[in-house]
Structure formats: structure tokens, C-alpha cells
Enzyme design. Structure first.
Site, short mmCIF file in Angstrom:
data_model
loop_
_atom_site.label_atom_id
_atom_site.label_comp_id
_atom_site.label_asym_id
_atom_site.label_seq_id
_atom_site.Cartn_x
_atom_site.Cartn_y
_atom_site.Cartn_z
N VAL A 67 12.98 -5.13 38.82
CA VAL A 67 12.01 -4.41 38.01
C VAL A 67 11.57 -5.28 36.84
O VAL A 67 12.41 -5.75 36.07
CB VAL A 67 12.61 -3.08 37.48
CG1 VAL A 67 11.55 -2.31 36.69
CG2 VAL A 67 13.14 -2.24 38.63
N PRO A 68 10.25 -5.48 36.66
CA PRO A 68 9.78 -6.33 35.56
C PRO A 68 9.76 -5.59 34.23
O PRO A 68 9.70 -4.35 34.20
CB PRO A 68 8.36 -6.68 36.00
CG PRO A 68 7.92 -5.47 36.77
CD PRO A 68 9.15 -4.98 37.49
N GLU A 90 -3.04 -16.14 32.92
CA GLU A 90 -2.69 -14.71 32.95
C GLU A 90 -1.99 -14.36 31.64
O GLU A 90 -0.95 -14.91 31.32
CB GLU A 90 -1.78 -14.41 34.14
CG GLU A 90 -1.45 -12.93 34.27
CD GLU A 90 -0.45 -12.65 35.37
OE1 GLU A 90 -0.63 -11.67 36.12
OE2 GLU A 90 0.54 -13.40 35.49
N CYS A 131 -0.50 -6.58 36.49
CA CYS A 131 -0.82 -7.92 36.98
C CYS A 131 -2.21 -8.01 37.60
O CYS A 131 -2.76 -9.10 37.74
CB CYS A 131 0.23 -8.39 37.98
SG CYS A 131 0.44 -7.30 39.41
#
Length: 352
Positions: A2-3, A226, A137
Site C-alpha cells: 500500500v503506497p 511526476e 498516479c
């Protein structure tokens, strides 16, 4: 896995698809967001038990360490890994010896063609980019705008809450985007005003997103990477061909296989622009955050977005419940292989 950028929604989504497919699931949280992830997993387990699920169906490591994560990935009872996180984590998952679904970075370029409905396009982009302060993202990272409509787009973006940096302000913000060659974690998911404070500039309280005009691509141009925050690079392009070439460079710099966006009303332009893009999701006339995850376009809803072989992932799909169960096929005979003629059987298989 999990980020830290999506520590609760990822747990909710992965719990749903895992349990629906008949699996138990154990989460390994990012240390920076462990409390959020542990609490989300607890809530999901509690809800599952209320529906009749067994205890332990949804579990979470409470003290995340690299050793614990590696042990979990390589454990004999682990059947498949859903790796959402940075490139290092995804590589570790693929090297674990277990089947793994990994994801890749976004760095999403979005082209605004001169045929676009400018007011609507800007509205969708601002809505998309500001959701969760840009941590998704699939959120827009760079706008590629036809020079014929640049002034109109800038005016509309300013009207809808974008704050364009001057050159001095741009240099100050650039100085905080990268730390030791990587994205500065302290600016991820922060408001435009907080980012301004970090950079030593004043961002108006009504500003929703920070925008900097850019011309180059690469780490020497920090706005081109990003950024996972409400910050955007703004490129001016001559035409569709120039936009296409620039989009490729941006993807090469850190977004291959992920997502590309375009706002245009000319269908021939849409087809010509998108046909050769190396991305698993091509979002047309929609915000890329909500489009890529399947909320506003007709792709499978998912918070785990594969980037395919070009992005060093095993799939370019939006990973869903269908990726988490095995399909058994019971197949009955329906035809026989044709019988060879006797003469054909006597002929050599190969002839000179």
C-alpha cells in the site's frame, strides 16, 4: 503493498476485489502512512465479519519493515502479490518468486487541441488535478497546448483557479521538487499554499493549482516529472505532431504504459494523436484522474493500474477481481482430428 499516497482507498479497493474473488488478503503499509492503512484494514475486516466472514480474512502488518514485507511476499501461503508503490517495491515483488501484479509511475501528458471546448477542458483538468491534491498516479502532470489557443487556455485556467508562476517563483518551486534525484516526499499531496511556503513564495489563498510554463523534459527540468501534487507543467506546442513528439518524451522520462489524455472535438485528430501512444489508458475529453480509474469513462473501475510490458509490468489492464481467481475450464470433445489419406501417410514429412 500500500503506497503512502493512497493509504486508505487502496486498502478498501484491494479488500473488495480480493474477498469477492474468494481470497484472504494481508496488507503491508508504507511506514509514512501505517496508521491510516492499519485503521482502514481494521474497518474492512469489521465490516466483513458483520457480513459473516471469518476473522483474519483482511489483515495488516502493524509495524511495517522491509524484512516483514519480504517475509510476507515470500511466505508459502502467499499466492499472488498486488504491488502498488514505487519502482523498487514493484521490482522486489517481481523478484519474490510469486506471481505479482505491479504498477508504474504516471507522468501523464494531456494535449489540449485547438478544437477543444476550452472552458470544459479546463474545468475537467482542474477538477482532476486537485482531487486529493494530485496524489493519484493518473492525474495530469503536463499540459500540451496548441499555440493558437494558448492565451485563451491561460485566461480560462486563471479564471478557474490556476496560479501561473513567474520566472523567479518557478525557480524557487523547482528547487524543492527534487531531493537527491528523487521526488521530494514532503511536497506530495500538499496544498498549493503549503508548497508555496516551502519554496518561499506567496500563493494566493484562492489558488487551486500551481502552473509553470516549461520547454524542456528531464530531471534538469523538475516540472516535467511526476510530481504527485497540485502542480502542472505547461507546454506550448505548434501543432498535433509537436504535441505527439513531446508526449512521447514525457512518457519516456517516467510514465511509459500508464495514461495519456487529450481534449479535442475533432475525431480525426483524436484518432491520429492516440493511435501510437504507449499507454494502457487513453482518456478523451475527461479528467485523467477519474477517467483512468474508471469513474467517468467505460474502463474497468480500479485503483491498481498496470502499465504493461513497456512499463515493466505484467499487464496493462486496470486490475480487478478478474485478475484474482483462477479459471478452470472443463472441455468436452466436439470434433475429431481429420484422418490422413493412406497415401499421405506414406509420404515423407519433408521433401527437398
Amino acid at each position: 503493498m500500500v503506497p503512502s499516497t493512497n493509504p486508505t482507498s487502496t486498502v478498501i479497493f484491494k479488500s473488495l476485489i480480493a474477498v469477492k474473488a474468494g481470497n484472504a488478503i494481508i496488507f503491508s503499509p508504507h511506514p509514512a502512512a501505517a496508521k491510516c492503512t492499519v485503521e482502514a484494514a481494521r474497518i474492512m475486516q469489521e465490516a466483513a465479519e458483520c457480513a459473516g466472514a471469518p476473522k483474519g480474512l483482511i489483515s495488516c502488518i502493524t509495524k511495517p519493515t522491509l524484512a516483514a514485507t519480504n517475509e510476507l511476499m515470500k511466505h508459502k501461503l502467499t499466492d499472488v502479490i498486488l504491488a502498488t508503490g514505487g519502482p523498487g517495491l514493484v521490482r522486489a515483488a517481481y523478484s519474490s518468486g510469486k506471481p505479482a501484479y505491479g504498477v508504474g509511475p504516471g507522468n501523464v501528458p494531456v494535449y489540449i487541441h485547438e478544437s477543444a471546448n476550452i472552458e470544459k477542458a479546463v474545468e475537467l483538468i482542474i477538477e482532476s488535478k486537485t482531487f486529493d491534491y494530485g496524489t493519484i498516479c493518473a492525474s495530469e502532470q503536463a499540459l500540451l497546448v496548441d499555440e493558437s489557443i494558448k492565451e485563451k487556455v491561460v485566461a480560462e485556467m486563471t479564471k478557474q483557479g490556476a496560479y501561473f508562476l513567474n520566472e523567479e517563483e518557478k525557480r524557487k518551486v523547482e528547487s524543492i521538487i527534487l531531493v537527491n534525484g528523487g521526488l521530494n516526499a514532503k511536497m506530495v499531496g500538499k496544498s498549493p499554499q503549503v508548497i508555496g511556503e516551502m519554496a518561499g513564495i506567496e500563493v494566493p489563498s484562492e489558488a487551486k493549482v500551481i502552473v509553470a510554463e516549461e520547454t524542456g523534459v528531464g530531471k534538469e527540468y523538475p516540472f516535467s516529472i511526476e510530481k504527485l501534487s497540485p502542480t502542472l507543467a505547461f507546454y506550448t506546442v505548434k501543432d498535433m505532431q509537436a504535441a505527439s513528439e513531446l508526449a512521447q518524451k514525457l512518457l519516456d522520462a517516467g510514465g511509459l504504459g500508464h495514461t495519456v489524455g487529450i481534449h479535442a472535438e475533432d475525431e480525426k485528430v483524436i484518432e491520429a494523436y492516440t493511435i501510437d501512444k504507449p499507454a494502457g489508458r487513453i482518456i478523451v475529453n475527461a479528467g485523467t484522474t477519474f477517467g483512468a480509474i474508471g469513474a467517468t469513462v467505460n474502463v474497468k473501475p480500479s485503483l491498481t493500474l498496470g502499465c504493461g510490458a513497456i512499463g515493466n509490468n505484467v499487464t496493462s489492464d486496470n486490475v480487478t477481481v478478474n485478475h484474482l481467481f483462477n479459471i478452470k475450464r472443463v472441455a468436452f470433445g466436439v470434433r475429431q482430428m481429420p484422418k490422413k489419406e493412406e497415401s499421405a501417410q506414406n509420404e515423407p514429412a519433408l521433401t527437398k
